[in-house]
Each structure stands twice: as structure tokens, then as C-alpha cells.
Motif scaffolding. Structure first.
Motif, PDB file in Angstrom:
ATOM      1  N   LEU A   1      39.141  56.364 -47.763  1.00 42.16           N
ATOM      2  CA  LEU A   1      39.095  57.819 -48.211  1.00 42.16           C
ATOM      3  C   LEU A   1      40.286  58.147 -47.850  1.00 42.16           C
ATOM      4  CD1 LEU A   1      35.615  59.023 -47.086  1.00 42.16           C
ATOM      5  CD2 LEU A   1      36.235  58.060 -49.332  1.00 42.16           C
TER       6      LEU A   1
ATOM      7  N   ARG B   1      48.877  54.797 -37.929  1.00 41.94           N
ATOM      8  CA  ARG B   1      49.430  55.190 -36.839  1.00 41.94           C
ATOM      9  C   ARG B   1      51.003  54.949 -37.014  1.00 41.94           C
ATOM     10  NH1 ARG B   1      47.754  58.488 -33.949  1.00 41.94           N
ATOM     11  NH2 ARG B   1      46.608  57.593 -32.357  1.00 41.94           N
TER      12      ARG B   1
ATOM     13  N   LYS C   1      40.562  61.658 -37.217  1.00 44.59           N
ATOM     14  CA  LYS C   1      39.830  62.780 -36.958  1.00 44.59           C
ATOM     15  C   LYS C   1      40.766  63.943 -36.596  1.00 44.59           C
ATOM     16  CE  LYS C   1      39.269  60.897 -32.226  1.00 44.59           C
ATOM     17  NZ  LYS C   1      40.527  59.988 -32.378  1.00 44.59           N
ATOM     18  N   GLY C   2      41.726  63.848 -35.850  1.00 39.95           N
ATOM     19  CA  GLY C   2      42.387  65.018 -35.585  1.00 39.95           C
ATOM     20  C   GLY C   2      42.946  65.895 -36.833  1.00 39.95           C
ATOM     21  N   THR C   3      43.454  65.066 -37.629  1.00 40.67           N
ATOM     22  CA  THR C   3      43.926  65.666 -38.851  1.00 40.67           C
ATOM     23  C   THR C   3      42.740  66.322 -39.779  1.00 40.67           C
ATOM     24  OG1 THR C   3      45.451  63.705 -39.149  1.00 40.67           O
ATOM     25  CG2 THR C   3      45.349  64.751 -41.173  1.00 40.67           C
TER      26      THR C   3
END
Ligand SMILES: Nc1ncnc2c1ncn2[C@@H]1O[C@H](COP(=O)(O)OP(=O)(O)OP(=O)(O)O)[C@@H](O)[C@H]1O
Ligand SMILES: Nc1ccn([C@H]2C[C@H](O)[C@@H](COP(=O)(O)O)O2)c(=O)n1
Length: 670
Positions: A652, A603, A467-469
Motif C-alpha cells: 500500500l 528506511r 506508522k509515524g508518517t
């Protein structure tokens, strides 16, 4: 009134749309009284329903006047020809000057015994000049508390045959209005001489126009004297429409000027009898683009996007001038509003109230006995680019979305409505917003309809889902600000470990959270003046963050800090509760996830790229433990809310995920 209530307005980006104005308070209360004083019945249409008009309606009904609601803001008033059926009554008139003053005059000349009282502030608003004038006509009026102020006791009196009476015009024009509307009850010729410079002349124009609609032509010598001839009798006009409220129009027109526009108000226009329509012309002097039809006015931002300061005598628009004071926040230069001494004896001391609250949002303010001078923070000073509207130019440090603060409204409807405009600079809290019921009970609903808040794209999801990316990429594409809310919890865990604060000491952690000085500079984050390194991204820090994030007081302490990131032109933010708690009104909400296995692999790759040691199995275990804590805690647990779109990125790539969010925003963008 309940001063402990408040409304939080989000920071506003723009304004456009149209508003049907509620009826004018000044006209509504005059029409009700004149209809009551007439012989015959009057159908009043588009009457304003508000606290002040309710006080007048109740007052008239207490006096025995029949008022029937016909629905849709229409009323049938059966007049009593100036002879109120009830000769002995107590009237409570709240803080409605437009009811108190005219009823005082009408009752003083009508031969009954009445007491008139109001709220505490009404008892601080002067009425001595009107009482003196009425006593000059032989009226028997006594002060029940302080000389010169309500409450009042009126008794039947033997009225004198005085041919003229004088009244001061420089404190409140309502004294002259009240006298003029009551004089026909005497049935003989009386001239009113105005002592001193008459203020708020347009309100006298409204009085004269309304009296004319009810069959009485007042002879006048300019603004110096007014004569009501013998034999003048009020005659019901049959049907009468109340114009929209021109003072209420001012907030929407100013919103159009500050927030781009066009904003159109319907119900007042070129044909209006209200002085406050001239507000539109004064806004034009600040650079706003104004168009006007017979029954509408429209405002847009200046061609160059910047409002300019003005220096203005406001005698002709005493109420709407308050709106200029707040518009001045968004103007280049220093605005001076003069000849506003009457502000001091209104619902509150408006000069002092305005100065105090404008300072809270960062303006420089000078107040004098009859003027106010305001220097807003201009776009030039803040280096705002040319193509932005005048909005968002307030000092970014002056956000007052602080539970303990907010804009105080002093039980003054106009303070509350004016300060809604300050939300074009920053999120703002308005205390006791229900005071708008005095003239415009639905104000905040209508305001919300024509304003667009700074958009927020909220992306929530579990650890390492991407989500951050994605959020960062979307922010770059749209030119929006970006907030990694998880970083705040990670920073708190870092600060706690640094200061030796236990990760379950809720009170100490909440205190630390409020004190943390955090600066985001590109990729670099600074905590209390020192740069934070890669340890912020490590799993030890993440585990600590997950623990402190479960504490209610910690979340509360970080709430305002997160909301402060909502700045024009927009914000993309990621976390666990962005769409549910922090920005529940977000334009687009995404729940971004991926399988735990894929997240552990991502991660692992990420940490390796940073040169950090890791094992996929350990990471998977950590991620599962964190998922468990984040979803099961009682404080803002991570979950997909029904209004969030699911984005499963298991299969995705980043580009596809970014595209999904951008498409979603395109469909929802204002
Ligand atoms: N759709 C994707 N496909 C492949 N890799 C991805 C995808 N999305 C993100 N990544 C990669 O996964 C890693 C973790 O992503 P990111 O740091 O954005 O996750 P996050 O959800 O913000 O994590 P956290 O909340 O724990 O900080 C990054 O290296 C990122 O480049
Ligand atoms: N809005 C948020 C953001 C983060 N957290 C918690 C939950 C995580 O375990 C921890 C670190 O977040 P990350 O950097 O991994 O996104 O902070 C939260 O509760 N609410």
C-alpha cells in the motif's frame, strides 16, 4: 475505606446521554424510619441502597423492626407503632447523619437502653444541640466520649410534660428534622422553637412532606416554630416511591453544562420535593441551558459555550453547591459561594477539602469561615477557540495523573463525585473512589456512560513500517494532536549517551527519563533546552532507544509523560504499546506493519533523502535485530493485540494507509 485505591479518569471531551438516578438518600432514610414508627406495613419502592441507607436498615432491624426485601429496590417494612420491640441494643451507624440524628431522637423518646456510635468522623460531628433539646423533654442521654458529640448512651427516662422545646437551627437542619419526626411518639402537643437562622430549609420541607405522607400535619409559623398536635400518629401509607436523588443529579447536570450535553437525569424534575433540584436553576445562572419535565431535568452547555462565574448564597442547596464549586473551574471569572458554614461539619471540613483539591488542578481559591471563592482558568485566558465547549480549559501544566498524587476525597462521597468533573480539563486520578458508596455505589460506571473521553487513535507497529508518517497525516486531517512515542525513547537514549549513563542502568535511566524536559515544536524537538538534530533519526540512536525501552522502570517513568499528550480535540499516536499499555481505552487501535525487506528499503530512502549514509543490507539487519528485541522483551512487547486492526502496508502507499485509518476512525468515532 481503602485510601490506597484510586481511579484514573481519562481527559473528557464531551458529555451526553441520560441517567436514571438512584433513590434520594434523604427521602430513603426518612421513609424507612417513618415506616418503622407507623402502625401497619409500608411497601417502599426505589429505595436507595448505599452505605447510609444500609446503616438505617441495619439499625431498624437491630431494634426489632421487620424489613423484607422484595427485590428491585423495593422493601416491605412492618411498623412497630413507635414501640421498638428490642429495648436494649447497640447501634453502629457509620457516618450516616441521616440515620444517627433521627434515631437518636426516636430512641430517646421510646423508653429503652441504647448506645449509638459511628466512625471516627461521626464522633467529630456535633450533636449537642439535639441532645439539649431532647433533654429539655426529659430524655436521659449521656455522652460516652466528648461532650456534644457521639457516641451516646440513651436510657429509659421519665419524660417531662414540656409544651415546647427549642433547638438551634444554624448548625445542622437534621436536629430539627430528628425532633419533628420523633415528637409524635410523645402523644401530646409540643412546639419546637427554632433558635437562630434555620439553615438548609429545603431539607425541612422534605421532612414535613414525608411526615404528611405518613399522616401527620405539622403546624408551623414560618421557619420559627413547628407544632405537632396531641394524638398525632404515624399511619403507613401502603406504598411509597422514593424520588431520585437531586444532589446526585447535580454531577450529571454539571457534566452536560461543561461537556456540551444534553445530559438528562431521570427521577427528579419539576414535581420534586427536594431542595437540590434548584441546583438546575443556579447552573442556568452560570449560562447552562436547562429544560425540565415533571420527572426529568436536562442540561446543555451555554449557547456561547462558556460558563460564567456567579456569586451565590447557597443556603438552599448546601450539598449540590459543592458541584458548583467544581463547575466554577470551567467558568469565566470568579465564583463566590456563600453561606456554606455547614460544609465544615459534614463528612469532612468540605470548605477546606474543596479549596485544597481545587488548587491541585490549578484553580485560585480563597476560603473563609462560611464561603469559598474560586477562579478557574477561563477559555479566554487560555485562548481556546469559540466553538469548543467549556471543557479542556484547565491549565495544561496542572495534570495530576501522577502515581504519587491525585485528588484526595477525605472519605467524602461528594468530594469524589464532584471532582470527576475536573476530568473535563485533564486526566485526573481520584483517590479512594469507593467512598461514593455512601450514596451512589455505581457513580463512576454511570458517569462513564454519559461522558466521552478525548479520542485516541493508537497506531503500533515495527520500525520503519510507516506508522509515524501515517499517524502524522491522520492527525493533520482530523486536527488532532500527534505523539511520536518512539521519540521519547530515542531522546532518552540521546540524553543517556550525552550524560554517560549506561544503557542498562535501569535506575539511573528511569531517573533521567523523569527529569527530561522535552518540547515538541512542529517538526523540531528540544531536549533540556537545546534543539535535537537528525541524529535522533539515526540507527545508532534507534538501537539505543530499543535497549532502554526494554527496561520496566524506564517505561513506567515515561507513562505519564505520554498520557499528558491526550488533549482535546484528540490524539493520534504511534509506537509499540500505545494501544496495549499507554492508551488501552483508545478509540481505534491499528497494528501497522510491512515486510522487513520493504521497511529496510523505505528506511534507506528516508535516510538518503536526509543526506545520511546507509546500506540496505545493514538496515535490514538492524531492523530484524530491533524487531527481535521489541517483540521478545518482557516489558510491553510489540505484538498485535486482538482489539487492533491489522494494516499491512507492504503493497500500500501512504495515501491508502491513511484512508484505511480515517475510515476506521469514522466507524468508531463517538
Ligand atoms: N505505505 C508506505 N509506502 C511507501 N513508503 C512509506 C509508506 N509508509 C511510510 N513510508 C515511508 O517510509 C519511511 C519510514 O516511515 P516512518 O518513519 O513513518 O516509519 P515508522 O514506522 O514511524 O518508523 P520508526 O518507528 O522506526 O520511527 C518514510 O520515509 C515514509 O515516508
Ligand atoms: N511506544 C514505544 C515506542 C518506541 N519504543 C522503542 C522501540 C524502538 O526500538 C525505539 C524507537 O522507536 P521508533 O522511533 O523507531 O518508533 O523505541 C517502544 O518500546 N515503545
Amino acid at each position: 475505606m481503602n485510601p490506597s485505591e484510586f481511579i484514573n479518569l481519562p481527559p473528557l471531551l464531551s458529555a451526553r446521554g441520560s441517567v436514571r438516578l438512584p433513590g434520594s438518600k434523604s427521602i430513603s432514610n426518612r421513609v424507612l424510619l417513618l415506616a418503622a414508627l407507623s402502625g401497619g406495613t409500608t411497601i417502599v419502592r426505589d429505595l436507595l441502597r448505599s452505605d447510609d441507607t444500609d446503616r438505617m436498615l441495619e439499625g431498624l432491624q437491630t431494634l426489632g423492626v421487620t424489613v423484607e426485601s422484595l427485590g428491585n429496590n423495593a422493601y416491605k417494612v412492618t411498623g412497630c407503632g413507635g414501640d421498638f420491640p428490642v429495648k436494649n441494643a447497640e447501634l453502629f451507624l457509620g457516618n450516616a447523619g441521616t440515620a444517627f440524628r433521627p434515631l437518636t431522637a426516636a430512641l430517646a423518646l421510646s423508653g429503652g437502653s441504647y448506645t449509638l456510635s459511628g466512625v471516627a468522623r461521626m464522633h467529630e460531628r456535633p450533636i449537642g444541640d439535639l441532645v439539649d433539646a431532647l433533654r429539655g423533654l426529659g430524655a436521659d442521654i449521656a455522652y460516652l466520649a466528648n461532650d456534644g458529640f457521639p457516641p451516646l448512651q440513651i436510657k429509659p427516662a421519665t419524660l417531662s410534660g414540656a409544651a415546647s422545646v427549642s433547638v438551634r437551627g444554624d448548625v445542622s437542619s437534621q436536629f430539627l428534622t430528628a425532633l419533628l419526626m420523633a415528637l409524635p411518639l410523645l402523644g401530646r402537643t409540643v412546639t419546637v422553637e427554632v433558635i437562630g437562622e434555620l439553615i438548609s430549609k429545603p431539607y425541612i420541607e422534605i421532612t414535613l412532606a414525608m411526615m404528611a405522607r405518613f399522616g401527620i400535619v405539622v403546624l408551623r409559623d414560618g421557619w420559627k416554630s413547628f407544632t405537632v398536635a396531641a394524638g398525632s400518629r404515624y399511619v403507613a401509607p401502603g406504598e411509597i416511591y422514593v424520588e431520585g436523588d437531586a444532589s446526585s443529579a447535580s454531577y450529571f447536570l454539571a457534566a452536560g453544562a461543561i461537556g456540551g450535553g444534553p445530559v438528562r437525569v431521570e427521577g427528579v424534575g419539576r414535581g420534586s420535593i427536594q431542595g437540590d433540584v434548584r441546583f438546575a436553576g443556579e447552573l442556568a445562572k452560570m449560562g447552562a441551558q436547562i429544560e425540565m419535565g415533571d420527572n426529568w431535568i436536562e442540561a446543555r452547555a451555554p449557547v456561547n459555550g462558556k460558563l460564567q462565574a456567579i456569586d451565590l448564597d447557597c443556603n438552599h442547596i448546601p450539598d449540590a453547591a459543592m458541584t458548583l464549586a467544581v463547575a466554577a473551574l470551567f467558568a469565566n471569572g470568579t465564583t463566590t459561594l456563600r453561606n456554606i458554614a455547614s460544609w465544615r461539619v459534614k463528612e469532612t471540613d468540605r470548605i477546606h477539602a474543596m479549596a485544597t483539591e481545587l488548587r491541585k488542578v490549578g484553580a485560585l481559591v480563597e476560603e473563609g469561615a462560611d464561603y469559598i471563592r474560586i477562579t478557574g482558568l477561563s477559555s479566554e485566558e487560555l485562548g481556546v477557540s469559540e466553538n469548543r465547549s467549556a471543557a479542556s480549559i484547565l491549565n495544561p501544566q496542572s495534570s495530576i495523573l501522577n502515581p504519587a498524587a491525585g485528588i484526595d476525597t477525605y472519605d467524602d462521597h461528594r468530594m469524589a463525585m464532584c471532582f470527576s468533573l475536573a476530568a473535563f480539563g485533564n486526566a485526573i486520578r481520584i483517590n479512594d473512589p469507593r467512598c461514593v458508596a455512601k450514596t451512589f455505589p455505581d457513580y463512576f460506571t454511570e458517569f462513564a456512560k454519559v461522558t466521552q473521553s478525548v479520542p485516541v487513535i493508537a497506531i503500533d507497529g515495527p520500525s520503519a513500517s510507516g506508522k509515524g508518517t501515517v499517524a502524522q497525516r491522520v492527525a493533520n486531517e482530523l486536527g488532532f494532536h500527534y505523539l511520536d512515542s518512539g521519540a521519547l525513547y530515542r531522546l532518552l537514549a540521546t540524553a543517556a549517551m550525552r550524560d554517560g549513563v549506561a544503557l542498562d542502568d535501569e535506575v539511573a535511566l528511569a531517573g533521567l527519563a523523569s527529569r527530561m524536559d522535552i518540547v515538541f515544536k512542529g517538526e523540531q524537538i528540544w531536549l533540556d533546552g537545546a534543539p535535537v538534530g537528525d541524529e535522533l533519526r539515526g540507527e545508532a540512536c534507534a538501537a539505543g532507544a530499543s535497549k532502554v525501552a526494554a527496561l520496566h522502570q524506564v517505561r513506567a517513568a515515561l507513562l505519564a509523560k505520554q498520557r499528558d499528550f491526550r488533549k482535546a480535540p484528540g490524539l493520534v499516536t504511534d509506537g509499540r504499546d500505545m494501544g496495549s499499555v499507554v492508551f488501552p481505552d483508545a478509540t481505534l487501535k491499528i497494528f501497522l506493519t510491512a515486510s522487513a525487506q520493504i521497511r529496510a528499503e523505505r528506511r534507506y530512502k528516508q535516510l538518503k533523502e536526509k543526506g545520511m549514509d546507509a546500506k540496505i543490507a545493514d538496515l535490514l539487519q538492524d531492523i530484524r535485530a530491533r524487531d527481535e528485541r521489541d517483540t521478545q522483551r518482557s516489558a510491553a512487547p510489540l505484538q498485535q493485540y486482538p482489539d487492533a486492526s491489522l494494516l499491512d502496508t507492504t503493497t500500500l502507499d501512504v495515501d491508502q494507509a491513511v484512508k484505511f485509518v480515517l475510515n476506521g476512525y469514522q466507524c468508531k468515532a463517538p
